[in-house]
Design a protein around this motif. Structure first.
Motif, PDB file in Angstrom:
ATOM      1  N   PRO A 185      65.325 -83.518  25.963  1.00 60.73           N
ATOM      2  CA  PRO A 185      66.961 -83.930  26.044  1.00 60.73           C
ATOM      3  C   PRO A 185      67.729 -83.950  27.068  1.00 60.73           C
ATOM      4  O   PRO A 185      68.359 -83.026  27.502  1.00 60.73           O
ATOM      5  CB  PRO A 185      67.520 -82.845  24.907  1.00 60.73           C
ATOM      6  CG  PRO A 185      66.505 -81.418  25.222  1.00 60.73           C
ATOM      7  CD  PRO A 185      65.128 -82.118  25.851  1.00 60.73           C
ATOM      8  N   ALA A 218      69.290 -78.842  26.287  1.00 63.48           N
ATOM      9  CA  ALA A 218      69.609 -79.687  27.210  1.00 63.48           C
ATOM     10  C   ALA A 218      68.682 -79.716  28.460  1.00 63.48           C
ATOM     11  O   ALA A 218      68.451 -78.597  28.873  1.00 63.48           O
ATOM     12  CB  ALA A 218      71.192 -79.905  27.570  1.00 63.48           C
ATOM     13  N   GLN A 273      69.174 -73.857  28.052  1.00 61.22           N
ATOM     14  CA  GLN A 273      70.349 -73.592  27.197  1.00 61.22           C
ATOM     15  C   GLN A 273      71.195 -72.664  27.464  1.00 61.22           C
ATOM     16  O   GLN A 273      70.871 -71.514  28.133  1.00 61.22           O
ATOM     17  CB  GLN A 273      69.839 -73.090  25.914  1.00 61.22           C
ATOM     18  CG  GLN A 273      70.544 -73.333  24.605  1.00 61.22           C
ATOM     19  CD  GLN A 273      69.795 -73.457  23.265  1.00 61.22           C
ATOM     20  OE1 GLN A 273      68.619 -73.053  23.390  1.00 61.22           O
ATOM     21  NE2 GLN A 273      70.235 -73.825  22.328  1.00 61.22           N
ATOM     22  N   TRP A 308      73.081 -88.729  26.946  1.00 63.31           N
ATOM     23  CA  TRP A 308      72.058 -88.185  26.568  1.00 63.31           C
ATOM     24  C   TRP A 308      70.722 -89.032  26.493  1.00 63.31           C
ATOM     25  O   TRP A 308      71.145 -90.385  26.128  1.00 63.31           O
ATOM     26  CB  TRP A 308      72.128 -87.538  25.220  1.00 63.31           C
ATOM     27  CG  TRP A 308      72.950 -86.463  25.029  1.00 63.31           C
ATOM     28  CD1 TRP A 308      74.467 -86.692  25.164  1.00 63.31           C
ATOM     29  CD2 TRP A 308      72.528 -84.929  25.291  1.00 63.31           C
ATOM     30  NE1 TRP A 308      75.020 -85.103  24.828  1.00 63.31           N
ATOM     31  CE2 TRP A 308      74.059 -84.327  25.027  1.00 63.31           C
ATOM     32  CE3 TRP A 308      71.501 -84.552  25.483  1.00 63.31           C
ATOM     33  CZ2 TRP A 308      73.818 -82.784  25.054  1.00 63.31           C
ATOM     34  CZ3 TRP A 308      71.657 -82.880  25.372  1.00 63.31           C
ATOM     35  CH2 TRP A 308      72.900 -82.335  25.274  1.00 63.31           C
ATOM     36  N   SER A 325      71.618 -84.429  21.673  1.00 60.61           N
ATOM     37  CA  SER A 325      70.216 -83.736  22.094  1.00 60.61           C
ATOM     38  C   SER A 325      69.330 -84.026  21.007  1.00 60.61           C
ATOM     39  O   SER A 325      67.962 -84.533  21.555  1.00 60.61           O
ATOM     40  CB  SER A 325      70.477 -82.322  22.081  1.00 60.61           C
ATOM     41  OG  SER A 325      69.434 -81.475  22.369  1.00 60.61           O
TER      42      SER A 325
END
Length: 358
Positions: A43, A87, A75, A64, A119
């Motif tokens: 992601p 992410a 995270q 994204w 994500s």
């Protein structure tokens, strides 16, 4: 807008206060995690600033995108209320061309509201672009820009144009697979991209009678379509023919669409509603929208036991009680907002993918 309506639409203010006031008590912590699920991509996310000639309405947000490392992400644990989306900030983009989804937030929302969806879709091979709409976002509240509501769909068209023309992103977009999705007022916004049109006569009739839908109070609070010039702007078609499919997530505003324009929609529309109807009357919103669209162009699904806020992020298990104590009334955003919301998110992602895949 009545105080009651303002309170019931304070969820984006809650998102801001939870992220800054409550979560400010915690130092951000980044952790590397190894995901064992079978997602083909990671992601990736990077900041997005739209550079065009609209100096009066600057646009910025997040993009994204799929990365080459599917199992690696960071995270941030920086909120007592919200779980942060997985992410990989500025991770290396995966090679190839991917579908593009532009995503519109709700009333006084922001790009954090549907970061979870950005994500999830990026990990499955989608580019997801989301911006903060000037005038109607958490951070950009301006009465004139809110009144100029016709610019909301134009914002998304500008994002598409910029990404298709920008050297760094154009080579990664499949121009034949450009889609739009929106939550709440964002759902209203993307329906305008699909060809729906605002109906000034319906507004006059519906918003002067009894049992007015929520949208009447919202538009009145922003002085939407109160002058002849504004009514003309609101009635102009904002259809973007580059958008091939649209997803409405518990939209608000259906009663003010021209019925004729809804009958003429010529692209597939996924209408997702919330069975609990804790914020919006499904009979006049998602159900009415699905009924007005051509039968061969619409797929309507009312998510069982879902609420309006299940299209936002996942709350931590203790979030309801924290908000109940610190922001009384705003705990509504975390009703069934933890494990139950994770279940709803899995269902939402599955339905979106089924709808978008050829």
């Amino acid at each position: 807008m009545s105080p009651h309506l303002a309170r019931r639409y304070s969820y984006t203010r809650t998102f801001l206060s939870a992220a800054i006031l409550v979560a400010g008590l915690i130092e951000p912590v980044l952790s590397q995690a190894q995901d064992t699920s079978a997602h083909p991509y990671g992601p990736g996310v990077t900041s997005l600033t739209i550079g065009d000639d609209r100096q009066d309405r600057p646009l910025a947000g997040d993009l994204w995108y799929p990365t080459q490392t599917p199992g690696l992400f960071s995270q941030a644990d920086k909120s007592k209320v919200w779980q942060m989306a997985a992410a990989d900030p500025d991770g290396k983009p995966a090679e190839g061309r991917f579908p593009l989804l532009v995503l519109s937030h709700g009333m006084y929302g922001n790009t954090f509201n549907q970061a979870w969806l950005g994500s999830e879709l990026s990990r499955r091979g989608y580019l997801v672009a989301m911006i903060n709409h000037p005038g109607t976002s958490t951070f950009l509240r301006d009465p004139d820009q809110a009144r100029e509501l016709w610019d909301r769909p134009v914002d998304l068209s500008r994002v598409i144009t910029f990404l298709l023309e920008d050297e760094a992103t154009s080579k990664r977009i499949d121009p034949d697979r450009i889609y739009a999705a929106g939550h709440s007022l964002g759902g209203y916004t993307v329906m305008l991209l699909a060809g729906a049109k605002f109906d000034t006569e319906r507004q006059t009739v519906i918003c002067t009678g009894e049992n007015q839908p929520v949208v009447c109070g919202v538009f009145a609070g922003w002085s939407v379509a109160e002058t002849a010039a504004d009514r003309k702007q609101m009635s102009v078609s904002r259809k973007d023919s580059r958008v091939r499919k649209v997803i409405s997530m518990d939209l608000g505003g259906t009663p003010l669409f021209s019925e004729e324009s809804l009958h003429a929609i010529d692209i597939p529309v996924l209408v997702l509603g919330s069975e609990r109807a804790d914020m919006l009357n499904q009979e006049v919103e998602s159900r009415a929208l699905a009924a007005a669209l051509p039968a061969n162009m619409v797929h309507h699904l009312e998510l069982e036991d879902a609420g309006h806020f299940d299209f936002m992020g996942v709350c931590k298990p203790e979030a309801f009680e924290i908000l109940k104590e610190d922001e009384p009334g705003d705990e509504i955003v975390c009703v069934k907002g933890s494990r139950e919301r994770e279940h709803q998110h899995r269902r939402i992602v599955a339905e979106i993918l089924d709808f978008l895949e050829p």
